[in-house]
Design a protein around this motif. Structure first.
Motif, PDB file in Angstrom:
ATOM      1  N   GLN A 148       0.659  10.787  11.686  1.00  0.00           N
ATOM      2  CA  GLN A 148       0.180   9.408  11.563  1.00  0.00           C
ATOM      3  C   GLN A 148      -0.741   9.258  10.354  1.00  0.00           C
ATOM      4  O   GLN A 148      -0.650   8.273   9.613  1.00  0.00           O
ATOM      5  N   GLN A 149      -1.627  10.221  10.144  1.00  0.00           N
ATOM      6  CA  GLN A 149      -2.519  10.157   8.987  1.00  0.00           C
ATOM      7  C   GLN A 149      -1.732  10.209   7.687  1.00  0.00           C
ATOM      8  O   GLN A 149      -2.042   9.493   6.720  1.00  0.00           O
ATOM      9  N   ALA A 150      -0.698  11.054   7.653  1.00  0.00           N
ATOM     10  CA  ALA A 150       0.158  11.126   6.466  1.00  0.00           C
ATOM     11  C   ALA A 150       0.886   9.804   6.261  1.00  0.00           C
ATOM     12  O   ALA A 150       1.084   9.342   5.126  1.00  0.00           O
ATOM     13  N   HIS A 151       1.251   9.181   7.353  1.00  0.00           N
ATOM     14  CA  HIS A 151       1.934   7.886   7.300  1.00  0.00           C
ATOM     15  C   HIS A 151       1.024   6.811   6.703  1.00  0.00           C
ATOM     16  O   HIS A 151       1.449   6.048   5.825  1.00  0.00           O
ATOM     17  N   PHE A 152      -0.229   6.752   7.172  1.00  0.00           N
ATOM     18  CA  PHE A 152      -1.188   5.792   6.615  1.00  0.00           C
ATOM     19  C   PHE A 152      -1.282   5.941   5.095  1.00  0.00           C
ATOM     20  O   PHE A 152      -1.188   4.969   4.345  1.00  0.00           O
ATOM     21  N   THR A 153      -1.495   7.168   4.665  1.00  0.00           N
ATOM     22  CA  THR A 153      -1.672   7.442   3.238  1.00  0.00           C
ATOM     23  C   THR A 153      -0.403   7.139   2.454  1.00  0.00           C
ATOM     24  O   THR A 153      -0.452   6.586   1.346  1.00  0.00           O
ATOM     25  N   ALA A 154       0.743   7.485   3.028  1.00  0.00           N
ATOM     26  CA  ALA A 154       2.025   7.274   2.346  1.00  0.00           C
ATOM     27  C   ALA A 154       2.263   5.799   2.067  1.00  0.00           C
ATOM     28  O   ALA A 154       2.685   5.419   0.967  1.00  0.00           O
ATOM     29  N   VAL A 155       1.987   4.948   3.040  1.00  0.00           N
ATOM     30  CA  VAL A 155       2.204   3.508   2.847  1.00  0.00           C
ATOM     31  C   VAL A 155       1.258   2.964   1.778  1.00  0.00           C
ATOM     32  O   VAL A 155       1.656   2.171   0.915  1.00  0.00           O
ATOM     33  N   GLN A 156       0.016   3.400   1.799  1.00  0.00           N
ATOM     34  CA  GLN A 156      -0.932   2.950   0.778  1.00  0.00           C
ATOM     35  C   GLN A 156      -0.462   3.357  -0.616  1.00  0.00           C
ATOM     36  O   GLN A 156      -0.547   2.570  -1.571  1.00  0.00           O
ATOM     37  N   LEU A 201       2.644   3.959  -1.514  1.00  0.00           N
ATOM     38  CA  LEU A 201       3.826   3.176  -1.853  1.00  0.00           C
ATOM     39  C   LEU A 201       3.431   1.835  -2.465  1.00  0.00           C
ATOM     40  O   LEU A 201       3.995   1.406  -3.480  1.00  0.00           O
ATOM     41  N   PHE A 202       2.449   1.191  -1.858  1.00  0.00           N
ATOM     42  CA  PHE A 202       2.070  -0.141  -2.307  1.00  0.00           C
ATOM     43  C   PHE A 202       1.193  -0.116  -3.559  1.00  0.00           C
ATOM     44  O   PHE A 202       1.043  -1.145  -4.217  1.00  0.00           O
ATOM     45  N   SER A 203       0.627   1.021  -3.879  1.00  0.00           N
ATOM     46  CA  SER A 203      -0.142   1.131  -5.122  1.00  0.00           C
ATOM     47  C   SER A 203       0.714   1.690  -6.250  1.00  0.00           C
ATOM     48  O   SER A 203       0.238   1.836  -7.381  1.00  0.00           O
ATOM     49  N   GLY A 204       1.967   2.040  -5.937  1.00  0.00           N
ATOM     50  CA  GLY A 204       2.864   2.583  -6.949  1.00  0.00           C
ATOM     51  C   GLY A 204       2.645   4.052  -7.240  1.00  0.00           C
ATOM     52  O   GLY A 204       3.142   4.570  -8.244  1.00  0.00           O
ATOM     53  N   ASP A 205       1.905   4.735  -6.366  1.00  0.00           N
ATOM     54  CA  ASP A 205       1.596   6.150  -6.596  1.00  0.00           C
ATOM     55  C   ASP A 205       2.547   7.096  -5.872  1.00  0.00           C
ATOM     56  O   ASP A 205       2.352   8.307  -5.904  1.00  0.00           O
ATOM     57  N   ALA A 206       3.560   6.559  -5.194  1.00  0.00           N
ATOM     58  CA  ALA A 206       4.530   7.404  -4.510  1.00  0.00           C
ATOM     59  C   ALA A 206       5.845   6.657  -4.371  1.00  0.00           C
ATOM     60  O   ALA A 206       5.867   5.422  -4.281  1.00  0.00           O
ATOM     61  N   THR A 207       6.932   7.406  -4.368  1.00  0.00           N
ATOM     62  CA  THR A 207       8.243   6.838  -4.093  1.00  0.00           C
ATOM     63  C   THR A 207       8.520   6.944  -2.601  1.00  0.00           C
ATOM     64  O   THR A 207       7.788   7.631  -1.864  1.00  0.00           O
ATOM     65  N   VAL A 208       9.569   6.298  -2.151  1.00  0.00           N
ATOM     66  CA  VAL A 208       9.949   6.406  -0.742  1.00  0.00           C
ATOM     67  C   VAL A 208      10.234   7.863  -0.389  1.00  0.00           C
ATOM     68  O   VAL A 208       9.806   8.352   0.665  1.00  0.00           O
TER      69      VAL A 208
END
Length: 227
Positions: free
Chosen positions: A196-204, A206-213
């Motif tokens: 869940q913690q990884a999920h929180f960070t992953a979505v953030q 994604l929306f900041s453009g710092d990670a791909t799907v």
């Protein structure tokens, strides 16, 4: 509340066709990257690209999202049932909010919603008042206790309760619940809290453009392996 939008989407995109995904994930027979979670996160980004969210999603607090709905600045917010009393409080008693399923496809019959018990109760084993604590917990689980909690908190009872009358704003949800169109909240069945913690960070990210799907899903899969 970064997780709630893709929870709402995943209920349909992932679990309509793969109800056992979480069990297979925990058993090492499935991955986020190799599942419909890829489509889920892409839909999440597509919603943002289409202008469905505020201009700065990562910088929008829960309180701001509720105020935007209450003041008519937003058509809605993807939230849990306890947000209903808060919207009413800010918008006024004459406001008639409603909660609905967030569709993830054009097939209404495939649409599911995530559902979960909104609170759980526990008693400290080292308490000097275990007898009183157990008595209180028994009351909380009683029809009367559940009725009070559900009505004041804008939720639904966890156990069948003939004395409870649901808020009309929840009519669609109660119908879906009765028709078996719900799936458990995803994090309740994931193998460890780190996912869940990884999920929180992953979505953030994604929306900041710092990670791909793909990178977001890999980070969640890596968290599964830490179990």
């Amino acid at each position: 509340m970064t997780q709630l939008v893709d929870y709402a989407l995943a209920a349909t995109t992932v679990y309509t066709g793969d109800a056992d995904f979480d069990e297979r994930l925990s058993a090492g027979r499935a991955t986020f990257a190799g599942s419909a979670w890829k489509d889920t996160l892409q839909q999440y980004l597509d919603l943002n690209k289409a202008g469905c969210f505020t201009k700065n999603p990562n910088g929008t607090s829960y309180e701001t999202s509720i105020t935007d709905v209450a003041q008519g600045k937003a058509v809605g917010v993807v939230q849990v049932t306890t947000s209903i009393p808060q919207v009413r409080k800010e918008a006024g008693a004459d406001t008639e909010p409603g909660m609905f399923a967030l569709p993830a496809s054009d097939d209404a019959d495939a649409t599911r919603i995530p559902g979960a018990v909104s609170a759980a109760y526990g008693l400290n084993a080292a308490s000097k008042h275990t007898a009183e604590g157990r008595k209180f917990i028994e009351y909380l689980a009683s029809p009367e206790g559940q009725k009070i909690y559900a009505e004041e908190g804008g939720t639904l009872p966890a156990l069948p309760n003939d004395s409870f009358e649901a808020d009309p704003a929840l009519d669609v949800l109660t119908d879906l619940q009765q028709d078996g169109m719900t799936v458990p909240f995803m994090d309740q069945r994931w193998p460890n809290p780190e996912v869940q913690q990884a999920h929180f960070t992953a979505v953030q990210k994604l929306f900041s453009g710092d990670a791909t799907v793909a990178e977001a899903l890999k980070s969640m899969d890596d968290a599964v392996e830490t179990d």
